[in-house]
Write an enzyme that holds these catalytic residues in place. Structure first.
Site, PDB file in Angstrom:
ATOM      1  N   SER A  45      38.823  38.838  39.718  1.00  0.00           N
ATOM      2  CA  SER A  45      37.974  38.031  38.832  1.00  0.00           C
ATOM      3  C   SER A  45      38.779  37.141  37.888  1.00  0.00           C
ATOM      4  CB  SER A  45      37.023  38.936  38.034  1.00  0.00           C
ATOM      5  OG  SER A  45      36.186  39.672  38.902  1.00  0.00           O
ATOM      6  N   ARG A  46      39.972  36.787  38.297  1.00  0.00           N
ATOM      7  CA  ARG A  46      40.859  35.916  37.510  1.00  0.00           C
ATOM      8  C   ARG A  46      41.307  36.549  36.185  1.00  0.00           C
ATOM      9  NH1 ARG A  46      41.095  34.081  41.901  1.00  0.00           N
ATOM     10  NH2 ARG A  46      40.898  31.886  42.509  1.00  0.00           N
ATOM     11  N   LEU A  47      41.136  37.865  36.041  1.00  0.00           N
ATOM     12  CA  LEU A  47      41.628  38.553  34.838  1.00  0.00           C
ATOM     13  C   LEU A  47      43.054  39.028  35.113  1.00  0.00           C
ATOM     14  CD1 LEU A  47      38.412  40.533  33.838  1.00  0.00           C
ATOM     15  CD2 LEU A  47      39.328  38.436  32.822  1.00  0.00           C
TER      16      LEU A  47
END
Length: 214
Positions: A192-194
């Site tokens: 999730s692009r974290l």
């Protein structure tokens, strides 16, 4: 102006994580750990890195070069001193390096200053290069405009005839640079692009380790 075919390209990253409590105390040790992973992971040219330079007035340029060694002194690569990057390095020693190991979902970003490698280091590496690469380094006026491909091939042929099986000496316009880091960031892709981002900053006499927001 949004190109939807490009914008829809996505990949979720799930292979690993990176916590500041788990990293090595220095960026060199952490880089060596990730380097071993990259080599054992059979990544194609793990030593390929983007070198970003800039003019004194801040106009940037970037290209891929190959890392040839790293140790406590810094990160070593070789090139033509009279090329565009060589001239920019002479005028502005501040540089950035970037490694992207897609298969491991990792990046390493390095900021620092550059200096020329000692001449014996450049001499030793030049002698170790394949014959064609040695001739190419002498023949090519890197970054300068040339009339055509034939011009370059003709110069190579002339030099091959001149030197034969003799090993030519390293030309004075070619040699190594050492990038001494002042900031190193290790990036591990996450879902999730974290992403995980751990940064080392040199503060006078020690490295400070911090986590950055993705």
């Amino acid at each position: 102006m949004l190109n939807q075919k490009v914008a829809d390209l996505r990949q979720d990253y799930r292979k690993a994580s990176l916590n500041e409590s788990d990293v090595a105390p220095t960026p060199l040790l952490q880089f060596d750990k990730w380097w071993q992973d990259a080599v054992s992971g059979q990544i194609d040219e793990p030593n390929a890195m983007t070198l970003a330079t800039s003019t004194p007035d801040g106009r940037p340029s970037a290209r891929i070069v190959l890392l040839k060694s790293f140790d406590a002194e810094g990160f070593l690569f070789f090139t033509n001193y009279q090329s565009r990057k060589g001239l920019e390095l002479a005028a502005n020693p501040n540089v950035s390096l970037l490694f992207f190991w897609k298969e491991l979902e990792r990046q390493v970003r390095i900021e620092g200053t550059v200096s020329k490698a000692p001449e014996p280091v450049s001499d030793e590496y030049f002698r170790s290069r394949p014959a064609g690469s040695r001739i190419g380094a002498i023949a090519s006026p890197q970054s300068q405009v040339i009339p055509d491909r034939h011009y370059l091939e003709n110069k190579v042929k002339q030099l091959e005839e001149k030197f034969g099986k003799e090993v030519p000496a390293r030309p004075s316009h070619w040699g190594g640079y050492i990038v001494k880091p002042s900031l190193v960031e290790f990036w591990q892709g996450r879902s999730s692009r974290l992403h995980d981002r751990v940064q080392y900053s040199w503060l006078a006499d020690a490295w400070k380790i911090e986590r950055l927001a993705p």
